[in-house]
Write a protein that holds these residues in place. Structure first.
Motif, PDB file in Angstrom:
ATOM      1  N   THR A 168       1.196   2.000 -16.592  1.00  0.00           N
ATOM      2  CA  THR A 168       2.436   2.650 -17.030  1.00  0.00           C
ATOM      3  C   THR A 168       2.591   3.906 -16.155  1.00  0.00           C
ATOM      4  OG1 THR A 168       1.260   4.047 -18.606  1.00  0.00           O
ATOM      5  CG2 THR A 168       2.119   1.932 -19.449  1.00  0.00           C
ATOM      6  N   HIS A 169       3.770   4.501 -16.167  1.00  0.00           N
ATOM      7  CA  HIS A 169       3.950   5.737 -15.396  1.00  0.00           C
ATOM      8  C   HIS A 169       2.963   6.816 -15.863  1.00  0.00           C
ATOM      9  CE1 HIS A 169       8.217   4.134 -14.799  1.00  0.00           C
ATOM     10  NE2 HIS A 169       7.650   4.131 -13.619  1.00  0.00           N
ATOM     11  N   GLU A 170       2.803   6.899 -17.176  1.00  0.00           N
ATOM     12  CA  GLU A 170       1.947   7.955 -17.734  1.00  0.00           C
ATOM     13  C   GLU A 170       0.492   7.741 -17.318  1.00  0.00           C
ATOM     14  OE1 GLU A 170       4.122   6.040 -19.476  1.00  0.00           O
ATOM     15  OE2 GLU A 170       5.688   7.588 -19.554  1.00  0.00           O
ATOM     16  N   ALA A 171       0.036   6.488 -17.401  1.00  0.00           N
ATOM     17  CA  ALA A 171      -1.359   6.201 -17.050  1.00  0.00           C
ATOM     18  C   ALA A 171      -1.589   6.442 -15.560  1.00  0.00           C
ATOM     19  CB  ALA A 171      -1.710   4.761 -17.425  1.00  0.00           C
ATOM     20  N   LEU A 172      -0.585   6.113 -14.755  1.00  0.00           N
ATOM     21  CA  LEU A 172      -0.731   6.309 -13.314  1.00  0.00           C
ATOM     22  C   LEU A 172      -0.797   7.810 -12.997  1.00  0.00           C
ATOM     23  CD1 LEU A 172      -0.889   5.092 -10.520  1.00  0.00           C
ATOM     24  CD2 LEU A 172       1.605   4.834 -10.515  1.00  0.00           C
ATOM     25  N   ALA A 173       0.103   8.569 -13.595  1.00  0.00           N
ATOM     26  CA  ALA A 173       0.093  10.022 -13.353  1.00  0.00           C
ATOM     27  C   ALA A 173      -1.221  10.633 -13.824  1.00  0.00           C
ATOM     28  CB  ALA A 173       1.278  10.674 -14.069  1.00  0.00           C
ATOM     29  N   ALA A 174      -1.771  10.103 -14.902  1.00  0.00           N
ATOM     30  CA  ALA A 174      -3.024  10.649 -15.449  1.00  0.00           C
ATOM     31  C   ALA A 174      -4.212  10.413 -14.509  1.00  0.00           C
ATOM     32  CB  ALA A 174      -3.304  10.020 -16.822  1.00  0.00           C
ATOM     33  N   GLU A 175      -4.057   9.487 -13.569  1.00  0.00           N
ATOM     34  CA  GLU A 175      -5.120   9.251 -12.581  1.00  0.00           C
ATOM     35  C   GLU A 175      -5.228  10.398 -11.576  1.00  0.00           C
ATOM     36  OE1 GLU A 175      -7.406   6.878 -12.105  1.00  0.00           O
ATOM     37  OE2 GLU A 175      -6.863   5.773 -13.904  1.00  0.00           O
TER      38      GLU A 175
ATOM     39  N   ALA B  62       5.610   0.093 -10.779  1.00  0.00           N
ATOM     40  CA  ALA B  62       5.829   1.416 -11.383  1.00  0.00           C
ATOM     41  C   ALA B  62       5.502   2.461 -10.329  1.00  0.00           C
ATOM     42  CB  ALA B  62       4.927   1.605 -12.594  1.00  0.00           C
ATOM     43  N   ALA B  63       6.387   3.435 -10.177  1.00  0.00           N
ATOM     44  CA  ALA B  63       6.167   4.463  -9.157  1.00  0.00           C
ATOM     45  C   ALA B  63       6.196   5.847  -9.790  1.00  0.00           C
ATOM     46  CB  ALA B  63       7.260   4.373  -8.093  1.00  0.00           C
ATOM     47  N   VAL B  64       5.335   6.718  -9.272  1.00  0.00           N
ATOM     48  CA  VAL B  64       5.380   8.116  -9.713  1.00  0.00           C
ATOM     49  C   VAL B  64       5.531   9.025  -8.494  1.00  0.00           C
ATOM     50  CG1 VAL B  64       4.076   7.825 -11.857  1.00  0.00           C
ATOM     51  CG2 VAL B  64       2.826   8.290  -9.732  1.00  0.00           C
ATOM     52  N   LEU B  65       6.282  10.089  -8.704  1.00  0.00           N
ATOM     53  CA  LEU B  65       6.408  11.140  -7.689  1.00  0.00           C
ATOM     54  C   LEU B  65       5.637  12.340  -8.222  1.00  0.00           C
ATOM     55  CD1 LEU B  65       7.656  12.340  -5.101  1.00  0.00           C
ATOM     56  CD2 LEU B  65       9.647  12.967  -6.462  1.00  0.00           C
ATOM     57  N   LEU B  66       4.590  12.709  -7.499  1.00  0.00           N
ATOM     58  CA  LEU B  66       3.690  13.771  -7.952  1.00  0.00           C
ATOM     59  C   LEU B  66       3.760  14.952  -6.991  1.00  0.00           C
ATOM     60  CD1 LEU B  66       0.567  11.478  -8.523  1.00  0.00           C
ATOM     61  CD2 LEU B  66       2.166  12.263 -10.288  1.00  0.00           C
ATOM     62  N   ARG B  67       3.453  16.114  -7.513  1.00  0.00           N
ATOM     63  CA  ARG B  67       3.422  17.285  -6.632  1.00  0.00           C
ATOM     64  C   ARG B  67       2.161  18.104  -6.871  1.00  0.00           C
ATOM     65  NH1 ARG B  67       7.942  21.772  -5.069  1.00  0.00           N
ATOM     66  NH2 ARG B  67       7.304  21.762  -2.907  1.00  0.00           N
ATOM     67  N   LYS B  68       1.540  18.494  -5.772  1.00  0.00           N
ATOM     68  CA  LYS B  68       0.366  19.359  -5.865  1.00  0.00           C
ATOM     69  C   LYS B  68       0.877  20.767  -6.127  1.00  0.00           C
ATOM     70  CE  LYS B  68      -3.961  19.336  -3.326  1.00  0.00           C
ATOM     71  NZ  LYS B  68      -4.625  18.869  -2.114  1.00  0.00           N
ATOM     72  N   PRO B  69       0.368  21.423  -7.155  1.00  0.00           N
ATOM     73  CA  PRO B  69       0.938  22.724  -7.524  1.00  0.00           C
ATOM     74  C   PRO B  69       0.873  23.762  -6.421  1.00  0.00           C
ATOM     75  CG  PRO B  69      -0.502  21.919  -9.221  1.00  0.00           C
ATOM     76  CD  PRO B  69      -0.672  21.000  -8.052  1.00  0.00           C
ATOM     77  N   ASP B  70       1.708  24.712  -6.528  1.00  0.00           N
ATOM     78  CA  ASP B  70       1.895  25.904  -5.718  1.00  0.00           C
ATOM     79  C   ASP B  70       3.262  25.864  -5.084  1.00  0.00           C
ATOM     80  OD1 ASP B  70      -0.003  27.921  -3.365  1.00  0.00           O
ATOM     81  OD2 ASP B  70       1.943  28.169  -4.289  1.00  0.00           O
ATOM     82  N   GLU B  71       4.246  26.129  -5.917  1.00  0.00           N
ATOM     83  CA  GLU B  71       5.641  26.093  -5.473  1.00  0.00           C
ATOM     84  C   GLU B  71       5.876  27.012  -4.296  1.00  0.00           C
ATOM     85  OE1 GLU B  71       6.401  23.251  -8.085  1.00  0.00           O
ATOM     86  OE2 GLU B  71       7.899  24.037  -6.706  1.00  0.00           O
TER      87      GLU B  71
ATOM     88  N   GLU C  39       1.308  17.483 -10.597  1.00  0.00           N
ATOM     89  CA  GLU C  39       2.398  17.521 -11.574  1.00  0.00           C
ATOM     90  C   GLU C  39       3.248  16.249 -11.431  1.00  0.00           C
ATOM     91  OE1 GLU C  39       6.609  19.982 -11.993  1.00  0.00           O
ATOM     92  OE2 GLU C  39       5.134  20.583 -10.478  1.00  0.00           O
ATOM     93  N   LEU C  40       3.558  15.641 -12.572  1.00  0.00           N
ATOM     94  CA  LEU C  40       4.438  14.462 -12.551  1.00  0.00           C
ATOM     95  C   LEU C  40       5.879  14.956 -12.466  1.00  0.00           C
ATOM     96  CD1 LEU C  40       4.991  11.432 -12.786  1.00  0.00           C
ATOM     97  CD2 LEU C  40       4.912  11.684 -15.281  1.00  0.00           C
ATOM     98  N   VAL C  41       6.541  14.694 -11.344  1.00  0.00           N
ATOM     99  CA  VAL C  41       7.893  15.216 -11.115  1.00  0.00           C
ATOM    100  C   VAL C  41       8.948  14.178 -11.481  1.00  0.00           C
ATOM    101  CG1 VAL C  41       9.486  16.098  -9.348  1.00  0.00           C
ATOM    102  CG2 VAL C  41       7.071  16.750  -9.295  1.00  0.00           C
ATOM    103  N   ASP C  42       8.660  12.917 -11.200  1.00  0.00           N
ATOM    104  CA  ASP C  42       9.667  11.886 -11.441  1.00  0.00           C
ATOM    105  C   ASP C  42       8.977  10.523 -11.525  1.00  0.00           C
ATOM    106  OD1 ASP C  42      12.229  10.995 -11.867  1.00  0.00           O
ATOM    107  OD2 ASP C  42      13.043  11.801  -9.995  1.00  0.00           O
TER     108      ASP C  42
END
Ligand code: SAM
Length: 221
Positions: free
Chosen positions: A175-182, A207-216, A187-190
Motif C-alpha cells: 500500500t502507499h502507507e506501507a511503502l512510505a514506512a519502508e 503503487a507509487a510514492v513521492l518522498l522527500r529527504k528533510p531539510d527544506e 517525508e511522504l509528499v504525494d
C-alpha cells in the motif's frame, strides 16, 4: 505461477546473470513491465519541481524510456543503473551517439557507490523484489549515500492488488502507507497509482510514492 524464496538468485553474481538472462535476446515489449511512455514516472518527476540541471538517477532502469524522455524534456544530468548490460545497451543504442547528458552504469543497487548524489532517485519495479529485510537495508543505505538533504525519491512497486510474482520471482505488494514506512526519515509528499497494461493486455496495479529527504532549506527547486 507461484514463486518462492528458492526461486531467487542467491547472491550478487547470481542476481546479475539472472537479470542478464531476462533481457538477453528479447524484444523490448516482451517483458510485462514495458511501457513506451513512462507517464506516471514523468508525472512524479514533474511534481518534484526540480530544475533541468538536477541530477536524476533511475535505478534498475532496464531498457525503460524514462532517460530518453528526461533528455527530451531538457534534463542535462541523467543517470541510469541496472544489473543487465544488455538492457543498458538497448538504451544506449536508442540515444544519439553524441548524447553526453546520460550516464549508464552496470551496477547493483544494493551495493551502489557512484561517489555522488542526485536530486531525484527513481525506482519503478525494483524495490518490490527485495523480500528480505537485509536487502531492503542495503537499498536504503544506497539511497542515503546517493541523496542529500532536500532530495526526492520516486518509488513505484506493485500495489496491494498487484501480482505476487514477476519474472518468476516473488514480489512484495505495498500500500502507499506501507511503502512510505519502508523509508523512515523521508517525508511522504504525494502518492499515485497506475493500472499498468502489459504488452499482452493484462493489468498490473502499481503503487507509487513521492518522498522527500528533510531539510527544506537546501532543497533545489
Ligand atoms: C521489472 S524490471 C523494471 C525495469 C524498469 N525500471 C521499468 O520500469 O521499465 C526490474 C529491473 O531491475 C533490474 N534489477 C533487478 N535487481 C537489481 C539490482 N539489485 N540492482 C540493479 N538493477 C536491478 C533488472 O535488471 C530489471 O531491469
Amino acid at each position: 505461477m507461484t514463486a518462492t524464496e528458492n526461486d531467487r538468485p542467491e547472491d550478487a553474481s547470481a542476481r546479475l546473470s539472472f537479470w542478464e538472462d531476462v533481457h538477453g535476446g528479447k524484444d523490448v515489449d516482451s517483458v510485462s513491465w514495458w511501457q513506451s511512455v513512462p507517464s506516471l514516472s514523468l508525472d512524479l518527476v514533474d511534481r518534484t519541481g526540480v530544475t533541468h540541471d538536477a541530477g536524476v538517477i533511475d535505478v534498475g532502469a532496464g531498457w525503460s524510456t524514462l532517460v530518453d524522455h528526461l533528455v527530451e524534456r531538457g534534463f542535462t544530468d541523467v543517470s541510469a543503473i541496472d544489473l543487465s548490460e544488455t538492457a543498458l545497451q538497448t538504451v544506449r543504442d536508442r540515444l544519439s551517439p553524441s548524447e553526453e547528458t546520460v550516464t549508464l552504469t552496470v551496477a547493483d543497487v544494493l551495493s551502489l557507490d557512484l561517489r555522488r548524489t542526485f536530486e531525484v532517485w527513481h525506482d519503478r519495479a525494483v524495490f518490490h523484489f527485495l523480500t528480505k529485510e537485509d536487502e531492503r537495508e542495503d537499498y536504503r543505505a544506497s539511497l542515503d549515500r546517493h541523496t542529500g538533504p532536500g532530495a526526492w525519491a520516486v518509488i513505484t512497486t506493485f500495489g496491494p492488488a498487484g501480482p505476487t510474482t514477476c519474472s518468476g520471482l516473488p514480489a512484495v505488494r505495498y500500500t502507499h502507507e506501507a511503502l512510505a514506512a519502508e523509508f523512515p526519515g523521508w517525508e511522504l509528499v504525494d502518492t499515485a497509482g497506475d493500472d499498468h497494461q502489459t504488452p499482452w493486455g493484462t493489468v498490473q496495479q502499481f503503487a507509487a510514492v513521492l518522498l522527500r529527504k528533510p531539510d527544506e532549506g537546501t532543497a533545489r527547486r
